[in-house]
Design a protein around this motif. Structure first.
Motif, PDB file in Angstrom:
ATOM      1  N   LYS A  84      50.153  38.780  46.640  1.00  0.00           N
ATOM      2  CA  LYS A  84      50.041  38.974  48.087  1.00  0.00           C
ATOM      3  C   LYS A  84      49.396  40.319  48.437  1.00  0.00           C
ATOM      4  O   LYS A  84      48.458  40.374  49.223  1.00  0.00           O
ATOM      5  N   GLU A  85      49.888  41.391  47.817  1.00  0.00           N
ATOM      6  CA  GLU A  85      49.384  42.734  48.135  1.00  0.00           C
ATOM      7  C   GLU A  85      47.877  42.826  47.866  1.00  0.00           C
ATOM      8  O   GLU A  85      47.103  43.268  48.716  1.00  0.00           O
ATOM      9  N   LEU A  86      47.462  42.358  46.688  1.00  0.00           N
ATOM     10  CA  LEU A  86      46.049  42.457  46.329  1.00  0.00           C
ATOM     11  C   LEU A  86      45.181  41.534  47.191  1.00  0.00           C
ATOM     12  O   LEU A  86      44.077  41.900  47.593  1.00  0.00           O
ATOM     13  N   ARG A  87      45.715  40.336  47.494  1.00  0.00           N
ATOM     14  CA  ARG A  87      44.959  39.386  48.324  1.00  0.00           C
ATOM     15  C   ARG A  87      44.654  40.015  49.684  1.00  0.00           C
ATOM     16  O   ARG A  87      43.546  39.925  50.190  1.00  0.00           O
ATOM     17  N   GLU A  88      45.647  40.696  50.243  1.00  0.00           N
ATOM     18  CA  GLU A  88      45.452  41.342  51.543  1.00  0.00           C
ATOM     19  C   GLU A  88      44.500  42.522  51.442  1.00  0.00           C
ATOM     20  O   GLU A  88      43.645  42.713  52.303  1.00  0.00           O
ATOM     21  N   ARG A  89      44.637  43.298  50.369  1.00  0.00           N
ATOM     22  CA  ARG A  89      43.761  44.469  50.211  1.00  0.00           C
ATOM     23  C   ARG A  89      42.307  44.058  50.031  1.00  0.00           C
ATOM     24  O   ARG A  89      41.398  44.692  50.563  1.00  0.00           O
ATOM     25  N   VAL A  90      42.063  43.006  49.246  1.00  0.00           N
ATOM     26  CA  VAL A  90      40.706  42.547  48.996  1.00  0.00           C
ATOM     27  C   VAL A  90      40.072  42.021  50.283  1.00  0.00           C
ATOM     28  O   VAL A  90      38.905  42.262  50.571  1.00  0.00           O
ATOM     29  N   ASN A  91      40.864  41.337  51.086  1.00  0.00           N
ATOM     30  CA  ASN A  91      40.343  40.709  52.295  1.00  0.00           C
ATOM     31  C   ASN A  91      40.126  41.696  53.436  1.00  0.00           C
ATOM     32  O   ASN A  91      39.235  41.510  54.251  1.00  0.00           O
TER      33      ASN A  91
ATOM     34  N   LYS B  53      34.788  37.258  45.975  1.00  0.00           N
ATOM     35  CA  LYS B  53      33.797  36.371  46.584  1.00  0.00           C
ATOM     36  C   LYS B  53      34.005  36.298  48.085  1.00  0.00           C
ATOM     37  O   LYS B  53      35.130  36.336  48.559  1.00  0.00           O
ATOM     38  N   GLU B  54      32.872  36.167  48.810  1.00  0.00           N
ATOM     39  CA  GLU B  54      32.953  36.043  50.262  1.00  0.00           C
ATOM     40  C   GLU B  54      32.931  34.567  50.622  1.00  0.00           C
ATOM     41  O   GLU B  54      32.066  33.833  50.180  1.00  0.00           O
ATOM     42  N   LYS B  55      33.888  34.151  51.414  1.00  0.00           N
ATOM     43  CA  LYS B  55      33.947  32.768  51.870  1.00  0.00           C
ATOM     44  C   LYS B  55      33.541  32.728  53.339  1.00  0.00           C
ATOM     45  O   LYS B  55      34.025  33.533  54.133  1.00  0.00           O
ATOM     46  N   ALA B  56      32.668  31.794  53.690  1.00  0.00           N
ATOM     47  CA  ALA B  56      32.240  31.668  55.081  1.00  0.00           C
ATOM     48  C   ALA B  56      33.312  30.934  55.892  1.00  0.00           C
ATOM     49  O   ALA B  56      34.240  30.365  55.327  1.00  0.00           O
ATOM     50  N   ASP B  57      33.151  30.958  57.214  1.00  0.00           N
ATOM     51  CA  ASP B  57      34.006  30.157  58.107  1.00  0.00           C
ATOM     52  C   ASP B  57      33.960  28.701  57.674  1.00  0.00           C
ATOM     53  O   ASP B  57      32.912  28.231  57.260  1.00  0.00           O
ATOM     54  N   ILE B  76      37.921  36.575  48.880  1.00  0.00           N
ATOM     55  CA  ILE B  76      38.967  36.169  47.950  1.00  0.00           C
ATOM     56  C   ILE B  76      38.647  36.674  46.543  1.00  0.00           C
ATOM     57  O   ILE B  76      37.496  36.937  46.208  1.00  0.00           O
ATOM     58  N   LEU B  77      39.679  36.789  45.738  1.00  0.00           N
ATOM     59  CA  LEU B  77      39.518  37.252  44.363  1.00  0.00           C
ATOM     60  C   LEU B  77      39.544  36.044  43.436  1.00  0.00           C
ATOM     61  O   LEU B  77      40.442  35.208  43.528  1.00  0.00           O
ATOM     62  N   THR B  78      38.545  35.959  42.551  1.00  0.00           N
ATOM     63  CA  THR B  78      38.555  34.866  41.578  1.00  0.00           C
ATOM     64  C   THR B  78      38.617  35.437  40.172  1.00  0.00           C
ATOM     65  O   THR B  78      38.142  36.556  39.921  1.00  0.00           O
ATOM     66  N   PHE B  79      39.210  34.677  39.278  1.00  0.00           N
ATOM     67  CA  PHE B  79      39.278  35.080  37.866  1.00  0.00           C
ATOM     68  C   PHE B  79      38.572  34.039  37.034  1.00  0.00           C
ATOM     69  O   PHE B  79      38.876  32.851  37.139  1.00  0.00           O
ATOM     70  N   LYS B  80      37.603  34.477  36.229  1.00  0.00           N
ATOM     71  CA  LYS B  80      36.932  33.557  35.318  1.00  0.00           C
ATOM     72  C   LYS B  80      37.306  33.972  33.896  1.00  0.00           C
ATOM     73  O   LYS B  80      36.909  35.039  33.433  1.00  0.00           O
ATOM     74  N   PRO B  81      38.106  33.151  33.225  1.00  0.00           N
ATOM     75  CA  PRO B  81      38.528  33.518  31.866  1.00  0.00           C
ATOM     76  C   PRO B  81      37.354  33.514  30.899  1.00  0.00           C
ATOM     77  O   PRO B  81      36.425  32.725  31.056  1.00  0.00           O
ATOM     78  N   SER B  82      37.391  34.405  29.906  1.00  0.00           N
ATOM     79  CA  SER B  82      36.315  34.464  28.914  1.00  0.00           C
ATOM     80  C   SER B  82      36.447  33.279  27.957  1.00  0.00           C
ATOM     81  O   SER B  82      37.520  32.696  27.817  1.00  0.00           O
ATOM     82  N   GLN B  83      35.334  32.937  27.304  1.00  0.00           N
ATOM     83  CA  GLN B  83      35.333  31.855  26.300  1.00  0.00           C
ATOM     84  C   GLN B  83      36.358  32.140  25.213  1.00  0.00           C
ATOM     85  O   GLN B  83      37.019  31.230  24.723  1.00  0.00           O
TER      86      GLN B  83
END
Lengths: 93, 92
Positions: A84-91, B53-57, B76-83
């Motif tokens: 939650k904390e990081l999601r809010e900070r990133v946004n 990543k930036e998400k549009a409306d 939003i934050l995304t995580f892409k795991p390494s191979q």
């Protein structure tokens, strides 16, 4: 920022740390999380997020080049849910 | 597994006190968080990449009432795991 830049940042942030010690710490942080996930365990870092293992069903797909039908076996994949904390900070930044 | 387990491992393997180990782990995650907050990505070889990543409306619907709503643009934050990590999890 790469792993080695993170190692440098940690040296800067903590004046008493050698680069070698910083390297050991950063490696332990990510190795601990990898090891837990490898053994199927959940990883939960407060304020950051959690990693869980999700199962993907076996499926049939096509090779886009040849059009050939291939069977993809079921597999496990790591999934990250932002805390939650990081999601809010990133946004909000 | 939680931060406490990472602290324990640093205490055992690198030889810092528990208090120092806890502070160091806290600093590591603080550095990662502030980097991501600025929109930068974190690339950890053998583990994976964290990318903002930036998400549009977009239009959505309240599943309870069926009412149409607009979901605002957001980061939003995304995580892409390494191979390497994916293979290790599948015992390859």
């Amino acid at each position: 920022m790469t792993k080695s830049e993170l190692i440098d940042k940690l040296v800067e942030a903590n004046g008493l740390l050698s680069r070698k010690e910083s390297e050991a710490i950063i490696s332990i942080v990510f190795d601990s999380m990898s090891d837990a996930l490898k053994s199927g365990e959940k990883v939960e870092i407060r304020g950051f997020g959690s990693f869980t293992i999700r199962a993907r069903d076996a499926r049939e797909a096509r090779n886009p080049k040849s059009g050939e039908l291939v069977k993809i076996p079921s597999k496990k994949t790591p999934f990250f849910k932002t805390g939650k904390e990081l999601r809010e900070r990133v946004n909000c930044a | 597994m939680t931060k406490a387990d990472i602290v324990e491992r640093i205490y055992e393997k690198v030889g810092f006190s528990k208090k120092e180990s806890a502070e160091l782990v806290e600093t590591v995650f603080d550095l990662i968080k502030s980097t991501l907050e600025e929109g930068d990505k974190i690339k950890i070889a053998g583990f994976g990449n964290f990318v903002v990543k930036e998400k549009a409306d977009r239009r959505g619907r309240n599943p309870q009432t069926g009412e149409e709503i607009t979901i605002s643009a957001r980061k939003i934050l995304t995580f892409k795991p390494s191979q390497v990590l994916k293979a290790a999890i599948n015992n390859q």
